[in-house]
Scaffold this motif. Structure first.
Motif, PDB file in Angstrom:
ATOM      1  N   TYR A  94       0.835  -1.194   0.000  1.00 10.74           N
ATOM      2  CA  TYR A  94       0.000   0.000   0.000  1.00 10.74           C
ATOM      3  C   TYR A  94       0.874   1.249   0.000  1.00 10.74           C
ATOM      4  O   TYR A  94       1.824   1.352   0.786  1.00 10.74           O
ATOM      5  N   CYS A  95       0.500   2.184  -0.830  1.00  8.09           N
ATOM      6  CA  CYS A  95       1.101   3.509  -0.817  1.00  8.09           C
ATOM      7  C   CYS A  95       0.380   4.370   0.222  1.00  8.09           C
ATOM      8  O   CYS A  95      -0.844   4.279   0.362  1.00  8.09           O
ATOM      9  N   TYR A 110      -3.750   9.469   3.471  1.00  6.35           N
ATOM     10  CA  TYR A 110      -4.402   8.822   2.339  1.00  6.35           C
ATOM     11  C   TYR A 110      -3.684   7.522   2.000  1.00  6.35           C
ATOM     12  O   TYR A 110      -2.456   7.408   2.170  1.00  6.35           O
ATOM     13  N   TRP A 111      -4.482   6.558   1.472  1.00  5.64           N
ATOM     14  CA  TRP A 111      -3.958   5.243   1.138  1.00  5.64           C
ATOM     15  C   TRP A 111      -4.331   4.870  -0.290  1.00  5.64           C
ATOM     16  O   TRP A 111      -5.416   5.203  -0.781  1.00  5.64           O
ATOM     17  N   GLY A 112      -3.420   4.138  -0.925  1.00  4.61           N
ATOM     18  CA  GLY A 112      -3.737   3.555  -2.212  1.00  4.61           C
ATOM     19  C   GLY A 112      -4.594   2.314  -2.040  1.00  4.61           C
ATOM     20  O   GLY A 112      -4.855   1.872  -0.924  1.00  4.61           O
ATOM     21  N   GLN A 113      -5.000   1.747  -3.161  1.00  6.18           N
ATOM     22  CA  GLN A 113      -5.901   0.601  -3.132  1.00  6.18           C
ATOM     23  C   GLN A 113      -5.161  -0.709  -2.849  1.00  6.18           C
ATOM     24  O   GLN A 113      -5.789  -1.715  -2.531  1.00  6.18           O
ATOM     25  N   GLY A 114      -3.856  -0.684  -2.940  1.00  7.28           N
ATOM     26  CA  GLY A 114      -3.060  -1.882  -2.701  1.00  7.28           C
ATOM     27  C   GLY A 114      -2.734  -2.603  -3.984  1.00  7.28           C
ATOM     28  O   GLY A 114      -3.545  -2.656  -4.908  1.00  7.28           O
ATOM     29  N   THR A 115      -1.537  -3.149  -4.036  1.00 12.59           N
ATOM     30  CA  THR A 115      -1.117  -3.949  -5.188  1.00 12.59           C
ATOM     31  C   THR A 115      -0.440  -5.215  -4.672  1.00 12.59           C
ATOM     32  O   THR A 115       0.384  -5.164  -3.755  1.00 12.59           O
ATOM     33  N   GLN A 116      -0.823  -6.348  -5.250  1.00 14.01           N
ATOM     34  CA  GLN A 116      -0.326  -7.639  -4.774  1.00 14.01           C
ATOM     35  C   GLN A 116       1.073  -7.902  -5.320  1.00 14.01           C
ATOM     36  O   GLN A 116       1.323  -7.779  -6.522  1.00 14.01           O
TER      37      GLN A 116
END
Length: 121
Positions: A94-95, A110-116
């Motif tokens: 997560y960003c 703020y947070w990103g949506q996440g990347t696997q």
């Protein structure tokens, strides 16, 4: 509404490399901090790398010497270069950014949506 847009995750073999990117909107007043966190199944979210604006970078002990965080302040982007990846690096990444959207608003998280990211042979 501020959205952080992440990209760059995927499947990689042990010892391989990946580069994650995260873009914040350019039409904001100020970014005080950008960083990367990760969360593996059954685990709490943990800090991977942090880069305060004008400050020193900070890394989790488990990634020191293998991961590098960098920022492009002109584009409001943050990157995470991940080398020598290990299976234990597998997680959703997560960003995170602390942003003041305008002179009239307080700083918000703020947070990103996440990347696997999956490291497996």
């Amino acid at each position: 509404q501020v959205q952080l847009v992440e990209s760059g995750g995927g499947l990689v073999q042990p010892g391989g490399s990946l580069r994650l990117s995260c873009a914040a909107p350019t039409s904001i007043f100020r970014i005080d901090y950008m960083g990367w966190y990760r969360q593996a199944p059954g685990n709490a979210r943990e800090l991977v790398a942090a880069m305060p604006t004008g400050g020193s970078t900070n890394y989790a002990d488990s990634v020191k010497g293998r991961f590098t965080i960098s920022r492009d302040n002109a584009k409001n982007m943050v990157y995470l270069q991940m080398n020598s990846l290990k299976p234990e690096d597998t997680a959703v990444y997560y960003c995170n950014a602390r942003i003041k959207t305008s002179i009239f608003r307080p700083i918000d998280d703020y947070w990103g949506q996440g990347t696997q990211v999956t490291v497996s042979s």
